[in-house]
Motif scaffolding. Structure first.
Motif, PDB file in Angstrom:
ATOM      1  N   LEU A 152      40.582  49.832  41.042  1.00 45.15           N
ATOM      2  CA  LEU A 152      39.189  49.416  41.072  1.00 45.15           C
ATOM      3  C   LEU A 152      38.730  48.825  39.746  1.00 45.15           C
ATOM      4  CD1 LEU A 152      37.572  52.354  43.069  1.00 45.15           C
ATOM      5  CD2 LEU A 152      38.204  50.080  43.901  1.00 45.15           C
ATOM      6  N   LEU A 153      39.365  49.221  38.662  1.00 49.52           N
ATOM      7  CA  LEU A 153      38.956  48.740  37.341  1.00 49.52           C
ATOM      8  C   LEU A 153      39.272  47.256  37.152  1.00 49.52           C
ATOM      9  CD1 LEU A 153      37.706  49.799  34.670  1.00 49.52           C
ATOM     10  CD2 LEU A 153      40.048  50.157  33.856  1.00 49.52           C
ATOM     11  N   ASP A 154      40.352  46.793  37.758  1.00 46.76           N
ATOM     12  CA  ASP A 154      40.802  45.411  37.566  1.00 46.76           C
ATOM     13  C   ASP A 154      40.336  44.534  38.728  1.00 46.76           C
ATOM     14  OD1 ASP A 154      43.150  43.263  38.186  1.00 46.76           O
ATOM     15  OD2 ASP A 154      42.892  43.572  36.030  1.00 46.76           O
ATOM     16  N   PRO A 155      39.648  43.421  38.466  1.00 50.37           N
ATOM     17  CA  PRO A 155      39.106  42.591  39.555  1.00 50.37           C
ATOM     18  C   PRO A 155      40.167  42.069  40.521  1.00 50.37           C
ATOM     19  CG  PRO A 155      38.069  42.006  37.477  1.00 50.37           C
ATOM     20  CD  PRO A 155      39.193  42.943  37.144  1.00 50.37           C
ATOM     21  N   LEU A 156      41.318  41.652  40.002  1.00 46.68           N
ATOM     22  CA  LEU A 156      42.368  41.143  40.886  1.00 46.68           C
ATOM     23  C   LEU A 156      42.922  42.245  41.773  1.00 46.68           C
ATOM     24  CD1 LEU A 156      44.343  39.046  41.954  1.00 46.68           C
ATOM     25  CD2 LEU A 156      45.809  39.526  39.978  1.00 46.68           C
ATOM     26  N   HIS A 157      43.264  43.381  41.188  1.00 45.73           N
ATOM     27  CA  HIS A 157      43.801  44.488  41.973  1.00 45.73           C
ATOM     28  C   HIS A 157      42.769  44.995  42.983  1.00 45.73           C
ATOM     29  CE1 HIS A 157      46.936  45.504  38.621  1.00 45.73           C
ATOM     30  NE2 HIS A 157      47.130  44.331  39.206  1.00 45.73           N
ATOM     31  N   ARG A 158      41.507  45.000  42.573  1.00 44.83           N
ATOM     32  CA  ARG A 158      40.435  45.427  43.474  1.00 44.83           C
ATOM     33  C   ARG A 158      40.331  44.479  44.671  1.00 44.83           C
ATOM     34  NH1 ARG A 158      35.373  44.307  40.741  1.00 44.83           N
ATOM     35  NH2 ARG A 158      36.372  45.528  39.110  1.00 44.83           N
ATOM     36  N   CYS A 224      36.719  32.376  38.626  1.00 49.93           N
ATOM     37  CA  CYS A 224      37.354  32.886  39.842  1.00 49.93           C
ATOM     38  C   CYS A 224      36.738  34.219  40.266  1.00 49.93           C
ATOM     39  CB  CYS A 224      38.861  33.077  39.611  1.00 49.93           C
ATOM     40  SG  CYS A 224      39.862  31.679  40.122  1.00 49.93           S
ATOM     41  N   ILE A 225      36.555  35.111  39.312  1.00 46.33           N
ATOM     42  CA  ILE A 225      36.000  36.434  39.619  1.00 46.33           C
ATOM     43  C   ILE A 225      34.582  36.295  40.155  1.00 46.33           C
ATOM     44  CG2 ILE A 225      35.256  38.619  38.604  1.00 46.33           C
ATOM     45  CD1 ILE A 225      37.650  38.366  36.679  1.00 46.33           C
ATOM     46  N   ARG A 226      33.808  35.390  39.588  1.00 42.93           N
ATOM     47  CA  ARG A 226      32.439  35.171  40.068  1.00 42.93           C
ATOM     48  C   ARG A 226      32.447  34.669  41.510  1.00 42.93           C
ATOM     49  NH1 ARG A 226      29.670  30.811  40.685  1.00 42.93           N
ATOM     50  NH2 ARG A 226      31.095  29.533  39.440  1.00 42.93           N
ATOM     51  N   ILE A 227      33.285  33.691  41.801  1.00 41.55           N
ATOM     52  CA  ILE A 227      33.359  33.134  43.157  1.00 41.55           C
ATOM     53  C   ILE A 227      33.897  34.176  44.130  1.00 41.55           C
ATOM     54  CG2 ILE A 227      34.462  31.372  44.587  1.00 41.55           C
ATOM     55  CD1 ILE A 227      34.497  29.559  42.097  1.00 41.55           C
ATOM     56  N   PHE A 249      47.306  33.440  40.235  1.00 38.72           N
ATOM     57  CA  PHE A 249      47.996  32.449  39.424  1.00 38.72           C
ATOM     58  C   PHE A 249      47.410  32.352  38.025  1.00 38.72           C
ATOM     59  CE2 PHE A 249      50.209  31.135  43.152  1.00 38.72           C
ATOM     60  CZ  PHE A 249      51.361  30.509  42.673  1.00 38.72           C
ATOM     61  N   TRP A 250      46.081  32.406  37.913  1.00 36.65           N
ATOM     62  CA  TRP A 250      45.490  32.313  36.568  1.00 36.65           C
ATOM     63  C   TRP A 250      45.788  33.562  35.750  1.00 36.65           C
ATOM     64  CZ3 TRP A 250      45.556  27.709  35.872  1.00 36.65           C
ATOM     65  CH2 TRP A 250      44.942  26.762  36.696  1.00 36.65           C
ATOM     66  N   TYR A 251      45.893  34.712  36.395  1.00 35.21           N
ATOM     67  CA  TYR A 251      46.367  35.905  35.689  1.00 35.21           C
ATOM     68  C   TYR A 251      47.776  35.665  35.154  1.00 35.21           C
ATOM     69  CZ  TYR A 251      42.982  39.741  36.522  1.00 35.21           C
ATOM     70  OH  TYR A 251      41.902  40.579  36.490  1.00 35.21           O
ATOM     71  N   SER A 252      48.627  35.074  35.983  1.00 29.64           N
ATOM     72  CA  SER A 252      50.008  34.825  35.586  1.00 29.64           C
ATOM     73  C   SER A 252      50.086  33.822  34.442  1.00 29.64           C
ATOM     74  CB  SER A 252      50.817  34.307  36.776  1.00 29.64           C
ATOM     75  OG  SER A 252      50.969  35.297  37.762  1.00 29.64           O
TER      76      SER A 252
END
Length: 273
Positions: A152-158, A224-227, A249-252
């Protein structure tokens, strides 16, 4: 900076061919997929990204560990303060009382989540119990809470968790490259980053260029997180899925840029879980 992404590529290539390479993964490399640019003059150039193949149950919304209020064994019933572990959100009722979006915002206040996490862990920490069944249950419960907190802490994992558990969309699955392909526009941007690194990686100005790329990438991640948040909050799951693939991909790219060392002329993209 943005100028890197607005510069046209030097060589012509076929987008459909690139996407085909992305989708048609070799069985011997089933946990990776390779994204190669169709440029004969620079055949060694590639961007490689690995799909995370989750070893998690298909439906983790329903916990395999019972809470103290649901158990019957003497050992389990002694875990005082155990939270409701039906899903990641129910573990943190103070921070997330309404549950997942769209009932609540996608964004989660990190300080509040951490505070509640530490309070729960202080209540059920395995070190409070002697060796035996109760301690084993506390250890399993503690691991379950740790997993929920990290997710939950990480936006991508969430986002990946929400898509998988509430909407049966697993962008990290083995066949994710074919089911959830990256859109051509983002693909071009990713390849443009790689081309910039090829051009400047061995030059004296490389560090400054890499730093500029990091700033650009951080900006893309925030956007990306906002969208992604807006898509979840309005219940648009297809839009959330597409944005989640972009964010992976942007995380990578960000990880590859952080690992870059002077003299390198490429970055390797590896998707984390």
């Amino acid at each position: 900076m943005a100028r890197h992404l607005s510069r046209p590529l030097k060589s012509q290539f076929n987008i459909s061919s690139i996407l085909s390479r992305l989708i048609n993964t070799s069985a011997s490399l089933r946990d990776t997929y390779r994204l190669r640019r169709c440029n004969p003059a620079q055949a060694q150039t590639y961007i490689q990204a690995r799909d995370f193949i989750g070893a998690q149950p298909m439906n983790r919304r329903y916990a395999s560990i019972k809470t103290s209020s649901q158990t019957t064994s003497a050992g389990e019933s002694t875990i005082s303060g155990a939270p409701d572990i039906t899903n990641h959100y129910t573990i943190f009722p103070r921070t997330l009382p309404a549950g997942p979006p769209p009932a609540s915002p996608f964004e989660i206040p990190a300080s509040d989540l951490r505070r509640e996490f530490l309070q729960i862990q202080s209540l059920i920490h395995p070190d409070k119990y002697p060796s035996g069944e109760t301690k084993q249950h506390a250890e399993a419960l503690s691991a379950r809470i740790n997993e929920a907190y990290r997710t939950l802490l990480d936006p991508l994992h969430r986002a990946q968790y929400l898509l998988r558990e509430w909407h049966s969309v697993d962008v990290t699955a083995e066949d994710g490259a074919s089911k959830h392909a990256l859109d051509p526009e983002t693909l071009m941007e990713v390849m443009d980053v790689q081309e910039t690194i090829e051009e400047v990686g061995a030059s004296p100005e490389a560090q400054a260029e890499i730093d500029a790329l990091k700033v650009d990438n951080d900006s893309r991640i925030r956007q990306c997180i906002r969208i992604l948040a807006e898509a979840f909050e309005r219940g648009d799951i297809d839009a959330a899925r597409k944005e989640c693939v972009r964010l992976r991909f942007w995380y990578s790219v960000g990880e590859g840029l952080r690992e870059w060392e002077p003299g390198n002329t490429e970055i390797r993209l590896v998707h984390s879980s």
